[in-house]
Design a protein around this motif. Structure first.
Motif, short mmCIF file in Angstrom:
data_model
loop_
_atom_site.label_atom_id
_atom_site.label_comp_id
_atom_site.label_asym_id
_atom_site.label_seq_id
_atom_site.Cartn_x
_atom_site.Cartn_y
_atom_site.Cartn_z
N ILE A 46 0.91 -1.07 -0.30
CA ILE A 46 -0.05 0.21 -0.26
C ILE A 46 0.91 1.00 0.12
CG2 ILE A 46 -1.58 1.53 1.52
CD1 ILE A 46 -2.86 -1.34 2.59
N LEU A 47 1.77 1.21 0.83
CA LEU A 47 2.83 2.46 1.10
C LEU A 47 3.20 2.81 -0.34
CD1 LEU A 47 4.02 4.67 2.78
CD2 LEU A 47 5.96 2.96 3.09
N VAL A 48 3.94 2.00 -0.93
CA VAL A 48 4.76 2.35 -2.31
C VAL A 48 3.44 2.38 -3.54
CG1 VAL A 48 6.78 1.21 -1.90
CG2 VAL A 48 4.83 -0.10 -3.19
N SER A 49 2.28 2.03 -3.30
CA SER A 49 1.21 2.19 -4.30
C SER A 49 0.52 3.63 -4.12
CB SER A 49 0.23 1.18 -4.15
OG SER A 49 0.60 -0.27 -4.41
N ILE A 50 0.22 4.09 -3.04
CA ILE A 50 -0.49 5.06 -2.59
C ILE A 50 0.38 6.20 -2.06
CG2 ILE A 50 -2.50 4.24 -2.95
CD1 ILE A 50 -2.76 4.48 0.27
N SER A 51 1.67 6.18 -2.30
CA SER A 51 2.53 6.88 -1.48
C SER A 51 2.52 8.28 -1.60
CB SER A 51 4.15 6.30 -1.46
OG SER A 51 4.99 6.93 -0.75
N LYS A 52 2.77 9.09 -0.64
CA LYS A 52 3.06 10.56 -0.73
C LYS A 52 4.38 10.79 -0.54
CE LYS A 52 -1.35 11.76 1.61
NZ LYS A 52 -2.07 12.55 2.74
N LEU A 53 5.26 9.70 -0.47
CA LEU A 53 6.62 9.85 -0.48
C LEU A 53 7.47 10.18 -1.57
CD1 LEU A 53 7.32 6.54 1.95
CD2 LEU A 53 6.82 8.95 2.65
N TYR A 54 6.76 10.29 -2.77
CA TYR A 54 7.21 10.36 -3.93
C TYR A 54 7.81 11.74 -4.04
CZ TYR A 54 5.24 6.10 -5.69
OH TYR A 54 4.77 4.81 -5.99
#
Length: 109
Positions: A45-53
């Motif tokens: 989920i983290l890498v799919s919908i991440s705000k970390l981009y």
């Protein structure tokens, strides 16, 4: 908002995992199985919908943890990891859990 709650759960899991590891214990297997599955799903989920981009370092670390948790989670579910546990290794695993918890706290900030 969902990601915040999911991350808070991960922080709690890793705080408990750190404390258990430093005291040379682990989660009971029934709980460990649920945690392994949760952690794999969390990083997907983290890498799919991440705000970390917006931050390349945070997203690279997220992908690394995704790989670690998918491989490690499968190994845990198959029972492979329990064969290598020792008090010394649990101490190092506690350090790993602490580092991951710090990463999760950085995500929350």
């Amino acid at each position: 908002m969902l990601l915040i709650y999911l991350t808070l759960i991960m922080v709690i899991i890793h705080l408990a995992g750190t404390l258990l590891s430093f005291s040379k214990r682990t989660f009971p297997k029934s709980i460990g199985y649920l945690i392994a599955i949760y952690e794999m799903i969390f990083y997907i989920i983290l890498v799919s919908i991440s705000k970390l981009y917006y931050n390349e370092i945070l997203i690279i670390i997220a992908y690394m943890y995704l790989i670690i948790h998918v491989i490690g989670g499968i190994a845990y579910l198959k029972g492979s990891l329990s064969k290598i546990y020792s008090p010394v290794r649990l101490k190092y695993y506690g350090i790993y859990e602490l580092v991951e918890m710090i990463y999760l706290l950085v995500i929350l900030i």
